[in-house]
Write an enzyme that holds these catalytic residues in place. Structure first.
Site, PDB file in Angstrom:
ATOM      1  N   MET A 125      48.592 -86.121 -33.351  1.00  0.00           N
ATOM      2  CA  MET A 125      49.568 -86.959 -34.053  1.00  0.00           C
ATOM      3  C   MET A 125      48.835 -87.854 -35.039  1.00  0.00           C
ATOM      4  O   MET A 125      48.047 -88.731 -34.647  1.00  0.00           O
ATOM      5  CB  MET A 125      50.383 -87.799 -33.062  1.00  0.00           C
ATOM      6  CG  MET A 125      51.290 -86.944 -32.187  1.00  0.00           C
ATOM      7  SD  MET A 125      52.300 -87.919 -31.051  1.00  0.00           S
ATOM      8  CE  MET A 125      53.616 -88.465 -32.132  1.00  0.00           C
TER       9      MET A 125
ATOM     10  N   CYS B  39      52.515 -78.429 -39.955  1.00  0.00           N
ATOM     11  CA  CYS B  39      52.850 -79.673 -40.653  1.00  0.00           C
ATOM     12  C   CYS B  39      53.798 -79.390 -41.820  1.00  0.00           C
ATOM     13  O   CYS B  39      53.463 -78.636 -42.736  1.00  0.00           O
ATOM     14  CB  CYS B  39      51.569 -80.348 -41.155  1.00  0.00           C
ATOM     15  SG  CYS B  39      51.942 -81.887 -42.014  1.00  0.00           S
TER      16      CYS B  39
ATOM     17  N   ASN C 156      55.861 -76.809 -26.763  1.00  0.00           N
ATOM     18  CA  ASN C 156      55.906 -78.158 -27.331  1.00  0.00           C
ATOM     19  C   ASN C 156      57.284 -78.434 -27.924  1.00  0.00           C
ATOM     20  O   ASN C 156      57.885 -77.559 -28.538  1.00  0.00           O
ATOM     21  CB  ASN C 156      54.807 -78.281 -28.423  1.00  0.00           C
ATOM     22  CG  ASN C 156      54.875 -79.582 -29.210  1.00  0.00           C
ATOM     23  OD1 ASN C 156      55.000 -79.568 -30.436  1.00  0.00           O
ATOM     24  ND2 ASN C 156      54.818 -80.709 -28.536  1.00  0.00           N
TER      25      ASN C 156
ATOM     26  N   ARG D 104      55.616 -87.223 -28.912  1.00  0.00           N
ATOM     27  CA  ARG D 104      56.271 -88.535 -28.954  1.00  0.00           C
ATOM     28  C   ARG D 104      56.516 -89.120 -27.564  1.00  0.00           C
ATOM     29  O   ARG D 104      56.503 -90.339 -27.397  1.00  0.00           O
ATOM     30  CB  ARG D 104      57.589 -88.412 -29.738  1.00  0.00           C
ATOM     31  CG  ARG D 104      57.362 -88.133 -31.224  1.00  0.00           C
ATOM     32  CD  ARG D 104      58.626 -87.620 -31.883  1.00  0.00           C
ATOM     33  NE  ARG D 104      59.057 -86.367 -31.285  1.00  0.00           N
ATOM     34  CZ  ARG D 104      60.259 -85.843 -31.384  1.00  0.00           C
ATOM     35  NH1 ARG D 104      61.179 -86.472 -32.096  1.00  0.00           N
ATOM     36  NH2 ARG D 104      60.556 -84.705 -30.807  1.00  0.00           N
TER      37      ARG D 104
HETATM   38  C1  LIG Z   1      53.898 -89.519 -36.071  1.00  0.00           C
HETATM   39  C2  LIG Z   1      53.658 -88.046 -35.849  1.00  0.00           C
HETATM   40  C3  LIG Z   1      52.464 -87.477 -36.282  1.00  0.00           C
HETATM   41  C4  LIG Z   1      52.223 -86.116 -36.096  1.00  0.00           C
HETATM   42  N1  LIG Z   1      51.033 -85.580 -36.514  1.00  0.00           N
HETATM   43  C5  LIG Z   1      50.766 -84.264 -36.291  1.00  0.00           C
HETATM   44  C6  LIG Z   1      49.499 -83.703 -36.646  1.00  0.00           C
HETATM   45  O1  LIG Z   1      48.590 -84.381 -37.138  1.00  0.00           O
HETATM   46  N2  LIG Z   1      49.316 -82.363 -36.390  1.00  0.00           N
HETATM   47  C7  LIG Z   1      50.295 -81.578 -35.824  1.00  0.00           C
HETATM   48  O2  LIG Z   1      50.082 -80.385 -35.613  1.00  0.00           O
HETATM   49  N3  LIG Z   1      51.487 -82.104 -35.470  1.00  0.00           N
HETATM   50  C8  LIG Z   1      51.726 -83.407 -35.671  1.00  0.00           C
HETATM   51  N4  LIG Z   1      52.924 -83.938 -35.255  1.00  0.00           N
HETATM   52  C9  LIG Z   1      53.862 -83.094 -34.492  1.00  0.00           C
HETATM   53  C10 LIG Z   1      53.584 -83.226 -32.980  1.00  0.00           C
HETATM   54  O3  LIG Z   1      52.284 -82.823 -32.645  1.00  0.00           O
HETATM   55  C11 LIG Z   1      54.580 -82.392 -32.151  1.00  0.00           C
HETATM   56  O4  LIG Z   1      54.433 -81.056 -32.483  1.00  0.00           O
HETATM   57  C12 LIG Z   1      56.030 -82.794 -32.409  1.00  0.00           C
HETATM   58  O5  LIG Z   1      56.199 -84.213 -32.432  1.00  0.00           O
HETATM   59  C13 LIG Z   1      56.972 -82.215 -31.338  1.00  0.00           C
HETATM   60  O6  LIG Z   1      56.564 -82.599 -30.055  1.00  0.00           O
HETATM   61  P1  LIG Z   1      57.257 -83.820 -29.266  1.00  0.00           P
HETATM   62  O7  LIG Z   1      58.721 -83.551 -29.217  1.00  0.00           O
HETATM   63  O8  LIG Z   1      56.596 -83.792 -27.918  1.00  0.00           O
HETATM   64  O9  LIG Z   1      56.952 -85.057 -30.053  1.00  0.00           O
HETATM   65  C14 LIG Z   1      53.191 -85.290 -35.457  1.00  0.00           C
HETATM   66  C15 LIG Z   1      54.386 -85.871 -35.032  1.00  0.00           C
HETATM   67  C16 LIG Z   1      54.629 -87.222 -35.222  1.00  0.00           C
HETATM   68  C17 LIG Z   1      55.937 -87.821 -34.733  1.00  0.00           C
END
Ligand SMILES: Cc1cc2nc3c(=O)[nH]c(=O)nc-3n(C[C@H](O)[C@H](O)[C@H](O)COP(=O)(O)O)c2cc1C
Length: 337
Positions: free
Chosen positions: A30, A113, A213, A238
């Site tokens: 993240m 991304c 995920n 998150r």
């Molecule tokens: C603030 C933020 C930053 C993120 N940065 C990345 C990142 O650097 N690389 C990536 O593959 N996904 C990134 N994601 C996506 C998360 O890794 C994840 O795939 C996505 O939030 C869904 O999972 P969750 O529902 O558990 O949050 C980011 C998400 C958020 C909210």
């Protein structure tokens, strides 16, 4: 940076290439969040593997200071996955090598991304649009590194395009050791709930481990995702920000125990620890700015969260954070979150 270890053991193992993880729960990459301090904390609280923020392969190849800083790590957080993004196979191969030399155990390729700044260069989720590009890029990284290699994808660029099962198969054919699937397409952003049937389908398609995920916010959802999809591991994003205890809580459920909510004092101590670890790496002022955003996440689980948010919007250093915390937590005496 010394962080004591109070991780619980998991009886489950996840094998990624030659690496066997002591558990199957992974902290998602993240940007702006999974820096070294945060990774150390979630590792201690039960994540079997942590991941860096996404790091630009072009930045690493140019020797960009910020990109190089993202590679900094600490033995206590390992095993560590370094996530790199880029569209050029040659740069990605060099970046993977640099990350391994810096101490990463796993290289993760960002293919999810959706941010325009990234996709307009052909990197991140834009790679999903073209199976041949995926193949060229992943093969290049695979040939340059014999360490465990993973890819984090979304369920296609848009719903059904290209079919995510094909993406998964191409990745496997290129020698990827595990696939993480965020179960929404890129254009969906976060607008729809994660569709876990996507994870199940990918699991049915490939023989390599599949890490699910998307939308694990409560410990029981972690167990449920594994049950309904058959995935080999889960990645939490998150749900761990503001509640890094979620890993410990999922581990408790895995062992048939009721997950424990952290006491108020434990929450308070962790917030202070988070700040002081950030201050060690970036100085008090930048740590305070970064903490303002993080405290919004931490506040979600707290009673009278609006009061808390009001108090922390002006913190500028350790002293003002401590004052805000004293005022808020003393107002809660006797409450439980
Ligand atoms: C603030 C933020 C930053 C993120 N940065 C990345 C990142 O650097 N690389 C990536 O593959 N996904 C990134 N994601 C996506 C998360 O890794 C994840 O795939 C996505 O939030 C869904 O999972 P969750 O529902 O558990 O949050 C980011 C998400 C958020 C909210």
């Amino acid at each position: 940076m010394n962080v004591p270890h109070d991780n619980q053991a998991s009886r489950h193992r996840l094998k990624i290439g030659t690496l066997e993880l002591e558990g199957r729960l992974i902290m998602a990459p993240m940007a702006g969040i999974t820096n070294l301090p945060f990774r150390l904390m979630v590792k201690r609280l039960g994540a079997a593997m942590v991941t860096t923020e996404m790091i630009s392969a072009a930045g690493l190849c140019r020797g960009n200071r910020r990109s190089l800083e993202y590679l900094k790590n600490n033995r206590a957080e390992r095993p560590l996955a370094a996530q790199i993004f880029g569209a050029r196979p040659d740069e990605m191969a060099v970046a993977a090598q640099m990350a391994l030399e810096a101490g990463a155990d796993v290289i993760d390729i960002n293919m999810g991304c959706p941010v325009k700044k990234v996709t307009r260069t052909g990197a991140g989720a834009a790679l999903l649009k073209n199976l041949r590009e995926i193949s060229r890029l992943v093969t290049s990284v695979r040939l340059s590194c014999n360490a465990p290699l993973t890819a984090k994808i979304r369920a296609g660029w848009s719903p059904g395009y290209p079919p995510f099962r094909e993406i998964a198969r191409v990745l496997q054919d290129c020698g990827i050791d595990a696939i993480t699937i965020h179960s929404r397409s890129a254009v969906q952003g976060y607008s729809t709930p994660a569709d876990w049937s996507v994870i199940r389908e990918v699991k049915q398609e490939v023989a390599v481990p599949v890490i699910g995920n998307g939308d694990v916010f409560r410990p029981a959802q972690g167990i449920r995702m594994m049950e309904v999809t058959g995935c080999d591991g889960i990645m939490v994003g998150r749900g761990a920000v503001g509640n890094p205890w979620i890993f410990r809580q999922i581990l408790s459920l895995e062992m048939g125990q009721e997950p424990r909510e952290p006491e108020l004092q434990e929450r308070r101590a962790l917030i202070m620890e988070h700040f002081s670890l950030l201050a060690d790496t970036m100085g008090e002022h930048r740590a305070a700015l970064s903490m303002r955003g993080l405290l919004i996440w931490y506040s979600k689980a707290l009673p009278n969260s609006s009061v808390f948010r009001g108090l922390v919007t002006k913190i500028r250093d350790l002293g003002s954070l401590r004052d805000a915390m004293d005022r808020y937590f003393s107002s809660l005496e006797g409450c439980r979150p």
